[in-house]
Write a protein that holds these residues in place. Structure first.
Motif, short mmCIF file in Angstrom:
data_model
loop_
_atom_site.label_atom_id
_atom_site.label_comp_id
_atom_site.label_asym_id
_atom_site.label_seq_id
_atom_site.Cartn_x
_atom_site.Cartn_y
_atom_site.Cartn_z
N LEU A 284 54.56 -30.75 36.10
CA LEU A 284 54.16 -29.44 36.61
C LEU A 284 55.27 -28.82 37.45
O LEU A 284 55.57 -27.62 37.32
CB LEU A 284 52.88 -29.57 37.43
N LEU A 285 55.90 -29.62 38.29
CA LEU A 285 57.02 -29.11 39.09
C LEU A 285 58.19 -28.69 38.20
O LEU A 285 58.84 -27.67 38.46
CB LEU A 285 57.47 -30.17 40.10
N PRO B 214 61.70 -23.27 37.59
CA PRO B 214 62.51 -22.10 37.28
C PRO B 214 61.82 -20.78 37.60
O PRO B 214 62.45 -19.83 38.07
CB PRO B 214 62.77 -22.22 35.77
N VAL B 215 60.52 -20.71 37.36
CA VAL B 215 59.79 -19.47 37.63
C VAL B 215 59.76 -19.18 39.12
O VAL B 215 60.01 -18.05 39.55
CB VAL B 215 58.36 -19.56 37.05
N VAL B 216 59.47 -20.19 39.92
CA VAL B 216 59.42 -20.00 41.37
C VAL B 216 60.80 -19.64 41.90
O VAL B 216 60.95 -18.73 42.73
CB VAL B 216 58.87 -21.28 42.05
N THR C 137 59.33 -32.55 23.37
CA THR C 137 60.05 -31.30 23.08
C THR C 137 59.97 -30.37 24.28
O THR C 137 60.96 -29.72 24.64
CB THR C 137 59.46 -30.62 21.84
N ALA C 138 58.80 -30.26 24.90
CA ALA C 138 58.63 -29.40 26.06
C ALA C 138 59.53 -29.84 27.22
O ALA C 138 60.13 -29.00 27.90
CB ALA C 138 57.17 -29.40 26.50
N PHE C 139 59.64 -31.15 27.42
CA PHE C 139 60.50 -31.66 28.48
C PHE C 139 61.95 -31.25 28.26
O PHE C 139 62.60 -30.71 29.15
CB PHE C 139 60.38 -33.18 28.55
N TYR C 140 62.46 -31.48 27.05
CA TYR C 140 63.86 -31.14 26.77
C TYR C 140 64.09 -29.64 26.75
O TYR C 140 65.15 -29.16 27.17
CB TYR C 140 64.32 -31.79 25.47
N LEU C 141 63.11 -28.88 26.29
CA LEU C 141 63.24 -27.43 26.32
C LEU C 141 63.28 -26.93 27.75
O LEU C 141 64.07 -26.03 28.08
CB LEU C 141 62.10 -26.76 25.55
N GLN C 142 62.46 -27.50 28.61
CA GLN C 142 62.46 -27.08 30.01
C GLN C 142 63.77 -27.46 30.71
O GLN C 142 64.27 -26.71 31.53
CB GLN C 142 61.26 -27.66 30.75
N ILE C 143 64.32 -28.60 30.37
CA ILE C 143 65.65 -28.97 30.90
C ILE C 143 66.69 -27.96 30.43
O ILE C 143 67.55 -27.53 31.21
CB ILE C 143 66.03 -30.41 30.47
N VAL D 208 63.52 -17.44 31.75
CA VAL D 208 62.61 -18.29 32.52
C VAL D 208 61.18 -18.20 32.00
O VAL D 208 60.54 -19.22 31.75
CB VAL D 208 62.69 -17.92 34.02
N PHE D 209 60.67 -17.00 31.83
CA PHE D 209 59.27 -16.86 31.46
C PHE D 209 59.01 -17.22 30.00
O PHE D 209 58.03 -17.90 29.69
CB PHE D 209 58.76 -15.46 31.80
N ILE D 210 59.87 -16.81 29.09
CA ILE D 210 59.68 -17.17 27.68
C ILE D 210 59.92 -18.66 27.47
O ILE D 210 59.18 -19.32 26.74
CB ILE D 210 60.57 -16.30 26.77
N GLY D 211 60.96 -19.19 28.10
CA GLY D 211 61.24 -20.62 27.97
C GLY D 211 60.13 -21.48 28.54
O GLY D 211 59.71 -22.47 27.93
N SER D 212 59.61 -21.10 29.69
CA SER D 212 58.51 -21.87 30.28
C SER D 212 57.23 -21.73 29.47
O SER D 212 56.48 -22.70 29.33
CB SER D 212 58.27 -21.41 31.72
N ALA D 213 56.98 -20.55 28.93
CA ALA D 213 55.79 -20.37 28.09
C ALA D 213 55.89 -21.20 26.82
O ALA D 213 54.90 -21.81 26.38
CB ALA D 213 55.61 -18.89 27.75
N ALA D 214 57.07 -21.25 26.22
CA ALA D 214 57.25 -22.08 25.02
C ALA D 214 57.07 -23.56 25.35
O ALA D 214 56.44 -24.30 24.59
CB ALA D 214 58.62 -21.82 24.41
N SER D 215 57.59 -23.98 26.47
CA SER D 215 57.42 -25.38 26.89
C SER D 215 55.95 -25.71 27.12
O SER D 215 55.47 -26.76 26.72
CB SER D 215 58.19 -25.66 28.18
#
Length: 97
Positions: free
Chosen positions: A5-6, A11-13, A62-68, A41-48
């Motif tokens: 969650l963090l 990135p958004v915060v 995939t979400a973990f690596y995309l968020q990285i 930030v917002f599109i990348g986090s939404a995709a993750s």
């Protein structure tokens, strides 16, 4: 789960807290930073979030690596904007010759 969650919200915060500080940038750089940074930030986090919620275990990885990748790309964008801001000659230097 808390770390995920963090990782998702960091990135958004950071982007939202950097908006007042970005007011010090030149108007063209400010626009580029806010548009590209916000979309990234917002599109990348939404995709993750989508991958993590609807794709099972493989989607979570995939979400973990995309968020990285989102965090690294946002850090690189921020660094580039700061470097361009520092190296861009100010209006007073151009008029003084």
């Amino acid at each position: 789960m808390l770390i995920a969650l963090l990782l998702l919200l960091a990135p958004v915060v950071f982007f939202l807290f950097s908006l007042p500080v970005s007011g010090r940038l030149r108007p063209s750089l400010r626009l580029i930073y806010r548009l590209l940074g916000g979309m990234l930030v917002f599109i990348g986090s939404a995709a993750s979030l989508y991958f993590a919620a609807y794709s099972g275990d493989q989607g979570g990885i995939t979400a973990f690596y995309l968020q990285i990748a989102v965090i690294m790309a946002y850090a690189l964008l921020s660094l580039l904007v700061i470097i361009i801001h520092l190296l861009w000659p100010s209006a007073s230097n151009r008029h003084n010759g």
